[in-house]
Design an enzyme around this catalytic site. Structure first.
Site, PDB file in Angstrom:
ATOM      1  CE  LYS A  22      -1.701   1.727   4.077  1.00 55.54           C
ATOM      2  NZ  LYS A  22      -1.430   3.152   4.276  1.00 55.54           N
ATOM      3  CG  ASN A  23       2.296   2.736   3.489  1.00 61.24           C
ATOM      4  OD1 ASN A  23       1.156   3.118   3.197  1.00 61.24           O
ATOM      5  ND2 ASN A  23       2.661   2.479   4.734  1.00 61.24           N
ATOM      6  NE  ARG A  92      -2.061  13.013   7.227  1.00 66.94           N
ATOM      7  CZ  ARG A  92      -0.917  13.389   6.749  1.00 66.94           C
ATOM      8  NH1 ARG A  92      -0.208  12.587   6.009  1.00 66.94           N
ATOM      9  NH2 ARG A  92      -0.485  14.599   7.023  1.00 66.94           N
ATOM     10  CG  ASP A 116      -4.246  10.089  10.511  1.00 67.53           C
ATOM     11  OD1 ASP A 116      -3.543  10.254  11.529  1.00 67.53           O
ATOM     12  OD2 ASP A 116      -3.861   9.488   9.514  1.00 67.53           O
ATOM     13  CG  ASP A 304       3.065   1.520   9.201  1.00 66.65           C
ATOM     14  OD1 ASP A 304       2.629   2.402   9.958  1.00 66.65           O
ATOM     15  OD2 ASP A 304       3.411   1.745   8.031  1.00 66.65           O
TER      16      ASP A 304
HETATM   17  N1  EPU Z   1       6.327  14.825   9.890  1.00 62.32           N
HETATM   18  C1  EPU Z   1       6.384  16.170  10.174  1.00 62.32           C
HETATM   19  N2  EPU Z   1       6.479  17.047   9.128  1.00 62.32           N
HETATM   20  C2  EPU Z   1       6.550  16.641   7.845  1.00 62.32           C
HETATM   21  C3  EPU Z   1       6.482  15.257   7.569  1.00 62.32           C
HETATM   22  C4  EPU Z   1       6.376  14.366   8.616  1.00 62.32           C
HETATM   23  O1  EPU Z   1       6.345  16.579  11.317  1.00 62.32           O
HETATM   24  O2  EPU Z   1       6.637  17.480   6.945  1.00 62.32           O
HETATM   25  C5  EPU Z   1       6.231  13.872  11.011  1.00 62.32           C
HETATM   26  C6  EPU Z   1       4.900  13.148  11.030  1.00 62.32           C
HETATM   27  O3  EPU Z   1       3.909  13.895  11.674  1.00 62.32           O
HETATM   28  C7  EPU Z   1       5.258  11.872  11.761  1.00 62.32           C
HETATM   29  C8  EPU Z   1       6.694  11.606  11.324  1.00 62.32           C
HETATM   30  O4  EPU Z   1       7.191  12.841  10.834  1.00 62.32           O
HETATM   31  O5  EPU Z   1       5.260  12.100  13.122  1.00 62.32           O
HETATM   32  C9  EPU Z   1       6.830  10.531  10.268  1.00 62.32           C
HETATM   33  O6  EPU Z   1       6.105  10.888   9.124  1.00 62.32           O
HETATM   34  P1  EPU Z   1       6.456  10.345   7.661  1.00 62.32           P
HETATM   35  O7  EPU Z   1       6.425  11.512   6.746  1.00 62.32           O
HETATM   36  O8  EPU Z   1       7.693   9.519   7.702  1.00 62.32           O
HETATM   37  O9  EPU Z   1       5.243   9.389   7.396  1.00 62.32           O
HETATM   38  P2  EPU Z   1       4.159   9.479   6.249  1.00 62.32           P
HETATM   39  O10 EPU Z   1       4.811   9.636   4.942  1.00 62.32           O
HETATM   40  O11 EPU Z   1       3.103  10.431   6.648  1.00 62.32           O
HETATM   41  C10 EPU Z   1       4.223   6.913   5.765  1.00 62.32           C
HETATM   42  C11 EPU Z   1       3.222   5.800   5.728  1.00 62.32           C
HETATM   43  C12 EPU Z   1       2.775   5.458   7.134  1.00 62.32           C
HETATM   44  C13 EPU Z   1       4.012   5.025   7.919  1.00 62.32           C
HETATM   45  C14 EPU Z   1       5.051   6.153   7.902  1.00 62.32           C
HETATM   46  C15 EPU Z   1       6.335   5.766   8.583  1.00 62.32           C
HETATM   47  C16 EPU Z   1       2.109   6.116   3.631  1.00 62.32           C
HETATM   48  C17 EPU Z   1       0.854   6.425   2.900  1.00 62.32           C
HETATM   49  N3  EPU Z   1       2.061   6.213   4.956  1.00 62.32           N
HETATM   50  O12 EPU Z   1       3.543   8.015   6.344  1.00 62.32           O
HETATM   51  O13 EPU Z   1       1.890   4.352   7.019  1.00 62.32           O
HETATM   52  O14 EPU Z   1       3.631   4.754   9.245  1.00 62.32           O
HETATM   53  O15 EPU Z   1       5.349   6.503   6.531  1.00 62.32           O
HETATM   54  O16 EPU Z   1       6.874   4.627   8.032  1.00 62.32           O
HETATM   55  O17 EPU Z   1       3.103   5.755   3.042  1.00 62.32           O
HETATM   56  C18 EPU Z   1       0.167   2.956   7.683  1.00 62.32           C
HETATM   57  O18 EPU Z   1       0.350   2.318   6.644  1.00 62.32           O
HETATM   58  O19 EPU Z   1      -0.589   2.537   8.604  1.00 62.32           O
HETATM   59  C19 EPU Z   1       0.815   4.242   7.865  1.00 62.32           C
HETATM   60  C20 EPU Z   1       0.443   5.133   8.756  1.00 62.32           C
END
Ligand code: EPU
Length: 417
Positions: A22-23, A92, A116, A304
């Site tokens: 998915k990711n 998201r 979320d 995750d």
């Molecule tokens: N963050 C910030 N500012 C930013 C970007 C991120 O503060 O500009 C913070 C976030 O709030 C969070 C942390 O940094 O606390 C990590 O965020 P990251 O950007 O790494 O995660 P994401 O891209 O939002 C993806 C996956 C998540 C997975 C995380 C970490 C997708 C669609 N989502 O999220 O997947 O947990 O990376 O590996 O790829 C899930 O599948 O259940 C899920 C939540």
């Protein structure tokens, strides 16, 4: 609305091929926007989020055909550049069109996803990076409005190796003028997957899989046919299910190095794990030992899989401390786990779990996809019946969740509530 009805107590056995991640697939779908023409993705999981992303791409002017494990995306010469709130609020991850849209159209209007159930989820690193590359980015009336006719390469040091920010920068930088360096880049297998796809499209990227990625802008990309990397989190979820139910399972399609730390933790909990190539075999004959877990960006322990490991610890011997470093609200689900009799106390980033000999079935509510998975795993070992509500969260990211578990011998049914 569906619910899952589970009768706990079955030992799980079997063999499974893990679908695409998915990711990864959502970002790869967005990345096809970078090249006009027909791109094809294979090993696409049959999940709700793919349907939402397909709808978003259609609204941007793409023709999207989804058939079995393949998805074809025909990208127009001039895509639209607006991602509306009605879709972004459903998913998201829609924010991942921000980078390719500004690169391709010189502008992107993308609804701000907001937080979320797992946390506040900032976007500051995405915005700052695009500004460094010369874009004007404003937040107006709930939309991020980004504009720049030709992005310029920049040296960007991320405060944190954010998966999403690394992807936004990658997709913005591949056709920018000059060189972009991302320091403290994310290193997840899904990041490697998108880098590899972008290279297949003609991008010039080095340092793939390391924390310093260098992108030299090229004038244009071409369409691609690419196989989506398999879902390590799905594989990890099944591995924990087996460890909890004292069964055995052969998992195909995922290299063990994508799950190195979770598999090591399962071994510490008492499981026998063998792996080679893209196959992982796992067997558990004893009650698990409780094991401490600290979530961190890859190659650290994945957030995750945190709820699934809390579920495992809830029936383990001894006690464990689980530390969550990525999403501040990801412990919310432990109140639901407590309804099954688990003994979990949380304090800020930490959860203390004292293992119980058994859990007892009850109605519980899934608050996000991984919380839902953790609750189902707990229901599989709880005595009696468990009903899991909110299973739409699980359907967003696990293809054939109920059918796969049934195939392992679990007593689980999807029923209309
Ligand atoms: N963050 C910030 N500012 C930013 C970007 C991120 O503060 O500009 C913070 C976030 O709030 C969070 C942390 O940094 O606390 C990590 O965020 P990251 O950007 O790494 O995660 P994401 O891209 O939002 C993806 C996956 C998540 C997975 C995380 C970490 C997708 C669609 N989502 O999220 O997947 O947990 O990376 O590996 O790829 C899930 O599948 O259940 C899920 C939540």
């Amino acid at each position: 609305m569906s619910v899952f009805r589970i009768e706990g107590g079955e030992t799980l056995h079997g063999e499974v091929v893990v679908p695409g991640a998915k990711n990864s697939v959502l970002k790869l779908m967005a990345a096809t926007l970078l090249a006009p023409g027909l791109s094809t993705l294979t090993n696409v999981p049959d999940i709700e989020d793919v349907t939402i992303m397909a709808e978003l791409l259609r609204r941007l002017g793409c023709e999207v055909t989804h058939s079995g494990e393949n998805i074809s995306i025909n990208v127009p010469d001039k895509p639209d550049h607006r991602a509306d709130y009605d879709l972004v609020r459903k998913m998201r991850a829609s924010i991942c069109v921000l980078g390719p849209l500004i690169a391709r159209c010189g502008a992107a209007d993308v609804a701000v996803p907001g937080g979320d159930n797992i946390g506040s989820r900032g976007l500051d690193m995405h915005v700052e990076a695009l500004r460094k590359m010369g874009a004007q980015v404003n937040n107006e009336h709930g939309y991020l409005l980004a504009e720049c006719q030709l992005l310029t390469g920049a040296h960007i040091s991320l405060d944190f190796p954010s998966v999403g920010a690394t992807e936004t920068i990658l997709m913005a930088a591949v056709t920018a003028r000059g060189e972009t360096i991302i320091e403290n880049a994310a290193r997840e297998p899904e990041i490697v997957d998108i880098c590899e796809m972008l290279v297949e499209m003609g991008a010039d990227i080095s340092g793939i899989g390391t924390s310093t990625i260098t992108i030299t802008g090229v004038s244009a990309l071409t369409p691609v046919s690419h196989r989506v990397v398999s879902d390590r989190i799905v594989a990890g979820t099944w591995a924990v299910a087996v460890a909890m139910t004292r069964g055995d399972l052969t998992i195909h399609g995922v290299p063990a190095e994508h799950l190195a730390l979770p598999l090591e933790k399962l071994q510490s909990a008492g499981a026998q794990v063998d792996s080679g190539g893209q196959t992982i075999q796992i067997r558990m004959d004893v009650r698990p030992q409780c094991i401490d877990v600290v979530t961190l960006p890859f190659p650290g322990f994945p957030t995750d899989l945190q709820p699934q490991f809390i579920a495992l610890n809830s029936i383990g011997q001894g006690a464990a401390l689980v530390t969550e470093n990525l999403f501040e609200a990801r412990f919310r689900f432990v109140q639901e786990l407590a309804r099954l009799g688990a003994d979990v106390r949380t304090d800020g980033h930490h959860a203390l779990i004292r293992g119980k000999e058994g859990l007892s079935g009850a109605p519980v509510e899934a608050t996000d996809i991984r919380a839902g998975a953790g609750l189902v795993l707990a229901g599989l070992v709880a005595q009696g019946n468990t009903t899991v509500y909110g299973v739409g969260h699980i359907d967003r990211g696990y293809a054939g969740f109920v059918e796969t578990l049934q195939g392992f011998g679990a007593k689980i049914l999807r029923v209309d509530d």
